[in-house]
Motif scaffolding. Structure first.
Motif, PDB file in Angstrom:
ATOM      1  N   ILE A 157     -19.409 -26.452  40.841  1.00  0.00           N
ATOM      2  CA  ILE A 157     -20.640 -26.641  40.068  1.00  0.00           C
ATOM      3  C   ILE A 157     -21.692 -27.215  41.011  1.00  0.00           C
ATOM      4  N   THR A 158     -22.953 -27.086  40.609  1.00  0.00           N
ATOM      5  CA  THR A 158     -24.003 -27.643  41.461  1.00  0.00           C
ATOM      6  C   THR A 158     -24.499 -28.998  40.933  1.00  0.00           C
ATOM      7  N   ALA A 159     -24.271 -29.246  39.641  1.00  0.00           N
ATOM      8  CA  ALA A 159     -24.651 -30.548  39.047  1.00  0.00           C
ATOM      9  C   ALA A 159     -23.932 -30.690  37.709  1.00  0.00           C
ATOM     10  N   ALA A 160     -23.837 -31.943  37.232  1.00  0.00           N
ATOM     11  CA  ALA A 160     -23.224 -32.168  35.910  1.00  0.00           C
ATOM     12  C   ALA A 160     -24.070 -33.189  35.150  1.00  0.00           C
ATOM     13  N   LEU A 161     -24.430 -32.836  33.918  1.00  0.00           N
ATOM     14  CA  LEU A 161     -25.259 -33.719  33.091  1.00  0.00           C
ATOM     15  C   LEU A 161     -24.432 -34.186  31.899  1.00  0.00           C
ATOM     16  N   TYR A 162     -24.365 -35.509  31.741  1.00  0.00           N
ATOM     17  CA  TYR A 162     -23.659 -36.083  30.587  1.00  0.00           C
ATOM     18  C   TYR A 162     -24.688 -36.514  29.551  1.00  0.00           C
ATOM     19  N   ILE A 163     -24.583 -35.939  28.375  1.00  0.00           N
ATOM     20  CA  ILE A 163     -25.463 -36.354  27.257  1.00  0.00           C
ATOM     21  C   ILE A 163     -24.569 -37.089  26.243  1.00  0.00           C
ATOM     22  N   PRO A 164     -24.872 -38.336  25.936  1.00  0.00           N
ATOM     23  CA  PRO A 164     -23.990 -39.092  25.018  1.00  0.00           C
ATOM     24  C   PRO A 164     -23.870 -38.400  23.658  1.00  0.00           C
ATOM     25  N   ALA A 165     -22.732 -38.616  23.028  1.00  0.00           N
ATOM     26  CA  ALA A 165     -22.490 -37.975  21.733  1.00  0.00           C
ATOM     27  C   ALA A 165     -23.497 -38.462  20.695  1.00  0.00           C
ATOM     28  N   ASP A 166     -23.956 -39.718  20.827  1.00  0.00           N
ATOM     29  CA  ASP A 166     -24.867 -40.290  19.827  1.00  0.00           C
ATOM     30  C   ASP A 166     -26.325 -40.204  20.283  1.00  0.00           C
ATOM     31  N   PHE A 167     -26.602 -39.191  21.130  1.00  0.00           N
ATOM     32  CA  PHE A 167     -27.935 -39.077  21.709  1.00  0.00           C
ATOM     33  C   PHE A 167     -29.012 -39.028  20.616  1.00  0.00           C
ATOM     34  N   ALA A 168     -28.817 -38.158  19.626  1.00  0.00           N
ATOM     35  CA  ALA A 168     -29.834 -37.988  18.576  1.00  0.00           C
ATOM     36  C   ALA A 168     -29.985 -39.268  17.761  1.00  0.00           C
ATOM     37  N   GLU A 169     -28.824 -39.887  17.434  1.00  0.00           N
ATOM     38  CA  GLU A 169     -28.866 -41.116  16.629  1.00  0.00           C
ATOM     39  C   GLU A 169     -29.574 -42.225  17.389  1.00  0.00           C
ATOM     40  N   THR A 170     -29.302 -42.312  18.673  1.00  0.00           N
ATOM     41  CA  THR A 170     -29.902 -43.366  19.481  1.00  0.00           C
ATOM     42  C   THR A 170     -31.417 -43.229  19.467  1.00  0.00           C
ATOM     43  N   LEU A 171     -31.864 -41.983  19.584  1.00  0.00           N
ATOM     44  CA  LEU A 171     -33.309 -41.763  19.563  1.00  0.00           C
ATOM     45  C   LEU A 171     -33.883 -42.180  18.211  1.00  0.00           C
ATOM     46  N   GLY A 172     -33.120 -41.862  17.147  1.00  0.00           N
ATOM     47  CA  GLY A 172     -33.563 -42.217  15.787  1.00  0.00           C
ATOM     48  C   GLY A 172     -33.653 -43.712  15.595  1.00  0.00           C
ATOM     49  N   ASP A 173     -32.741 -44.441  16.263  1.00  0.00           N
ATOM     50  CA  ASP A 173     -32.753 -45.902  16.152  1.00  0.00           C
ATOM     51  C   ASP A 173     -33.836 -46.535  17.017  1.00  0.00           C
ATOM     52  N   SER A 174     -34.502 -45.656  17.741  1.00  0.00           N
ATOM     53  CA  SER A 174     -35.538 -46.125  18.659  1.00  0.00           C
ATOM     54  C   SER A 174     -34.990 -47.016  19.769  1.00  0.00           C
ATOM     55  N   THR A 175     -33.736 -46.772  20.058  1.00  0.00           N
ATOM     56  CA  THR A 175     -33.177 -47.486  21.206  1.00  0.00           C
ATOM     57  C   THR A 175     -33.086 -46.512  22.386  1.00  0.00           C
ATOM     58  N   ALA A 176     -32.925 -47.045  23.559  1.00  0.00           N
ATOM     59  CA  ALA A 176     -32.914 -46.196  24.751  1.00  0.00           C
ATOM     60  C   ALA A 176     -31.651 -45.348  24.811  1.00  0.00           C
ATOM     61  N   ALA A 177     -31.809 -44.102  25.278  1.00  0.00           N
ATOM     62  CA  ALA A 177     -30.671 -43.182  25.389  1.00  0.00           C
ATOM     63  C   ALA A 177     -30.497 -42.779  26.849  1.00  0.00           C
ATOM     64  N   PRO A 178     -29.475 -43.321  27.516  1.00  0.00           N
ATOM     65  CA  PRO A 178     -29.311 -42.974  28.936  1.00  0.00           C
ATOM     66  C   PRO A 178     -28.597 -41.625  29.103  1.00  0.00           C
ATOM     67  N   LEU A 179     -29.081 -40.842  30.058  1.00  0.00           N
ATOM     68  CA  LEU A 179     -28.418 -39.581  30.433  1.00  0.00           C
ATOM     69  C   LEU A 179     -27.855 -39.787  31.837  1.00  0.00           C
ATOM     70  N   ARG A 180     -26.674 -39.229  32.086  1.00  0.00           N
ATOM     71  CA  ARG A 180     -26.094 -39.402  33.426  1.00  0.00           C
ATOM     72  C   ARG A 180     -26.037 -38.039  34.128  1.00  0.00           C
ATOM     73  N   LEU A 181     -26.551 -38.027  35.349  1.00  0.00           N
ATOM     74  CA  LEU A 181     -26.553 -36.778  36.123  1.00  0.00           C
ATOM     75  C   LEU A 181     -25.812 -36.999  37.428  1.00  0.00           C
ATOM     76  N   PHE A 182     -24.833 -36.120  37.683  1.00  0.00           N
ATOM     77  CA  PHE A 182     -24.160 -36.105  38.993  1.00  0.00           C
ATOM     78  C   PHE A 182     -24.691 -34.878  39.737  1.00  0.00           C
ATOM     79  N   TYR A 183     -25.210 -35.088  40.912  1.00  0.00           N
ATOM     80  CA  TYR A 183     -25.769 -33.944  41.639  1.00  0.00           C
ATOM     81  C   TYR A 183     -25.617 -34.154  43.139  1.00  0.00           C
ATOM     82  N   ASP A 184     -26.116 -33.180  43.895  1.00  0.00           N
ATOM     83  CA  ASP A 184     -26.001 -33.247  45.358  1.00  0.00           C
ATOM     84  C   ASP A 184     -27.400 -33.049  45.938  1.00  0.00           C
TER      85      ASP A 184
END
Lengths: 310, 408
Positions: free
Chosen positions: B104-131
């Motif tokens: 693979i050239t990169a991997a992006l992790y989107i948390p399972a509660d991404f939408a809910e976190t946004l709804g709660d107005s709290t920060a939603a971290p995304l994790r990217l592994f890349y080169d």
């Protein structure tokens, strides 16, 4: 023009040319006669600078074939046994190519090409691909390509192999014309009638060695001028026959040669009636009769014990 | 001393024979064009027709929703990578290994509660592994950052609107854009990226994006080699019918003959390559990069190596049939192993090493470097030297054998 002294060419342990010597005068047509594998083509290859000699010397026009091959190549033209032409091109393109290779160009080349096409009787077919030609036409073109640069010496390596009698006659006629024009020619063949018909002098080669050398008459003299008469004689009659004919002045009984009784007669035609009478008197038929005049074949047989085509 | 008249005669003869032979013309020009076109079509465009050939960006998104779709939308149609979306969790160790082995050239992790976190107005971290050394990987990060930026801008605007709506407004009253409030929301983004690069040092990646960028030059090399190897039988025939002996016994030196045969073959190869280069450029819009010198050198050396190999084969083969068989076998092997039928970049490393030792592998790699990486002569010099070495070895052997085997 050509001087060869003790020429040797070896392939591994085989001496394909084994110390042959001869010379050819300017304007002479010299025949190298021998069966397949005798060393004729190897000799031509050495004289053409294609193979270096392993011993002895050979010079053409005063230039040594090993020491100054470039000078030799300028003097010689070769006509290989094979059809050494670009068969997918017409005769004219072939001649033009070889002419340019020898540095000819322009009007001089055009005139020479037309002259050679005329000589080979190929003007009408000059634009056709060589592959469409008959065997005789290809042979004639093969020959004149060797003349494009007007060489002083021409090597003809069995130039009539594989063509019919009529086409062969035309080639021999052409070679006669060339010889008459002052060109020095070495002609290799295993057809003795060609050598007898064409050549001023002949060298007979066998197993790499020159076994006889001279003009036609000199060579035939070596076998003598007696006719060879051979016929079938039952074994029981051999002693009787020998007693009857061995006392005669006009013949010698040789004995059984190749399964037949042989007589050497000074005049075969005069002896035959006596032979016929003797056989009839014995109640025998004169069968399988052969009368052979002395020729180069006889000479070759005498020298090597083999026929030229064996 | 070289005789240029003899060289000119031999080259002219060869060209004349080819021009007069329709079969030769078919294999010289028609077949390479047909093959280039057909193979280009069959293999599709790496930029569009065949997404499978693009580097893969793995997206691990156990959750779903419009927010996730909106985030990923800009990453969907991209010429540098393709998305591979998974809804199950994959361990980070596995992802790191895949990245390390270029699966693979990169991997992006989107948390399972991404939408809910946004709804709660709290920060939603995304994790990217890349080169960071890989162009496609960098592109993933850039496009993703643009998408996050856009999403955060929209989120900030929505929060501003929500806050405004909560305040009472008299009829007919309007409210001006509250820049200070917007800036406050803007500086407190909902989504942010935690990017982790492997820090791995890697050579520049395979940057060809269209099939014709490989197929075009590959078939030029292949057909130049094949045509010249197939014509080796002519030299065998000339040996057998003693035309070569006649040439050797003429005033031409061995050097004249070798050079004549070599230049004749090279001329044919250059004419073939030249026409195909132009046609590829016109028909498939192929751009050969900026280094004209590099392009000229690779074409010259390719034709030179093929011509020298053809003479050598013509001197070695015992019959025209053997020359045909050997020529075809050598051409096919060199083409397959040297990466003419498929890019060397996609074969295992040890096969790449073998391929790049062959002249075909060196030539196609030079073309790839010219087209895909924009290299110049300086960067291409190791491969150009390799091709030169092949040429020197082959022409030396051919010279040695020609005189030795002139008599068939």
């Amino acid at each position: 023009m050509i001087q060869i002294e003790n020429l040797v060419k070896k392939f591994g342990s085989i001496r394909a040319v084994d110390g042959i010597s001869f010379s050819v005068q300017k304007g002479e047509l010299f025949g190298l006669l021998g069966p397949n594998g005798a060393g004729k083509t190897t000799t031509i290859n050495v004289l053409s600078t294609l193979l270096p000699p392993d011993g002895g010397t050979a010079s053409i026009g005063g230039y040594d074939v090993a020491g100054d091959p470039s000078a030799v190549r300028r003097l010689i033209g070769i006509v290989p046994q094979e059809i050494a032409l670009y068969q997918d091109l017409p005769a004219r393109d072939n001649l033009n190519f070889w002419g340019r290779l020898y540095g000819m160009s322009g009007k001089a080349l055009r005139m020479r090409v037309e002259e050679l096409l005329e000589m080979a009787d190929l003007r009408q077919q000059a634009g056709q691909k060589v592959e469409t030609y008959s065997g005789g036409m290809k042979r004639r073109l093969n020959l004149v390509v060797g003349l494009i640069h007007a060489p002083e010496v021409l090597y003809l390596d069995e130039p009539t192999v594989g063509i019919d009698a009529q086409a062969r006659g035309r080639i021999l006629e052409l070679i006669k014309e060339l010889s008459g024009s002052g060109l020095t020619v070495i002609y290799t063949t295993h057809y003795l009638e060609e050598a007898e018909h064409l050549c001023d002098r002949i060298g007979v080669i066998d197993r790499g060695s020159m076994v006889a050398l001279g003009d036609k008459e000199e060579l035939i003299d070596q076998v003598g001028d007696q006719d060879h008469i051979r016929f079938h004689l039952p074994t029981a009659r051999i002693d009787e026959f020998t007693r009857a004919f061995s006392g005669r002045q006009d013949c010698v009984v040789s004995g059984v040669v190749r399964g037949k009784m042989e007589l050497l007669a000074t005049d075969g035609a005069r002896l035959l009636p006596d032979l016929q009478s003797w056989m009839t008197a014995q109640g025998e038929q004169l069968e399988q009769l052969e009368v052979e005049r002395p020729n180069l074949e006889t000479l070759y047989l005498n020298l090597t014990g083999r026929g030229l085509r064996e | 001393m070289i005789n240029f008249g003899i060289l000119r005669s031999l080259v002219a003869l060869r060209l004349l024979r080819i021009l007069r032979d329709r079969t030769s013309l078919i294999w010289l020009l028609i077949m390479p064009m047909v093959f280039s076109f057909l193979m280009g079509q069959l293999m599709g465009d790496w930029g569009g027709g065949s997404a499978g050939s693009l580097p893969r960006c793995l997206v691990v998104a156990p959750g779903s929703g419009a927010e996730v779709d909106s985030l990923l939308a800009p990453l969907q149609d991209n010429a540098k990578f393709r998305l591979d979306r998974r809804d199950t969790t994959i361990a980070e160790e596995v992802v790191r290994d895949w990245l390390d082995r270029s699966r693979i050239t990169a991997a992006l992790y989107i948390p399972a509660d991404f939408a809910e976190t946004l709804g709660d107005s709290t920060a939603a971290p995304l994790r990217l592994f890349y080169d960071s050394d890989r162009l496609s990987s960098q592109t993933v990060r850039t496009v993703l950052e643009e998408s996050i930026l856009r999403g955060n801008a929209i989120a900030a605007a929505r929060r501003l609107v929500r806050e405004d709506e909560s305040a009472a407004l008299l009829p007919g009253e309007s409210r001006a854009f509250d820049e200070a409030t917007f800036e406050r929301w803007w500086n407190d983004p909902r989504v942010f990226l935690e990017a982790e690069t492997l820090g791995r040092v890697e050579t520049e990646e395979f940057a060809l994006t269209r099939a014709s960028q490989h197929v075009g030059p590959a078939y030029i090399i292949f057909f130049v080699l094949m045509f010249l190897m197939m014509s080796a039988k002519e030299l065998v025939a000339e040996r057998k019918d003693r035309t070569l002996a006649r040439l050797v016994a003429s005033r031409a030196s061995t050097l004249d003959l070798v050079l004549g045969y070599f230049l004749a073959g090279m001329s044919v190869g250059l004419i073939q390559a030249g026409i195909l280069l132009v046609l590829n450029s016109l028909a498939f819009g192929l751009d050969y990069g900026d280094s004209v010198a590099g392009l000229v050198l690779v074409v010259l050396l390719t034709a030179g190596v093929a011509s020298a190999a053809s003479i050598l084969l013509g001197c070695v083969a015992r019959s025209t049939a053997q020359a045909d068989g050997l020529g075809m076998a050598v051409t096919m092997t060199m083409a397959a192993v040297g990466g003419l039928w498929w890019p060397l970049e996609i074969v295992p490393e040890f096969m790449q090493t073998i391929g790049k030792a062959l002249p075909t592998g060196q030539a196609i790699t030079i073309f790839h470097d010219l087209i895909g990486r924009g290299y110049g002569v300086a960067e291409l010099s190791p491969l150009l030297l390799g091709l030169t070495l092949w040429f020197v070895v082959l022409i030396s052997l051919a010279t040695w054998r020609l005189r030795r085997h002139a008599l068939g």
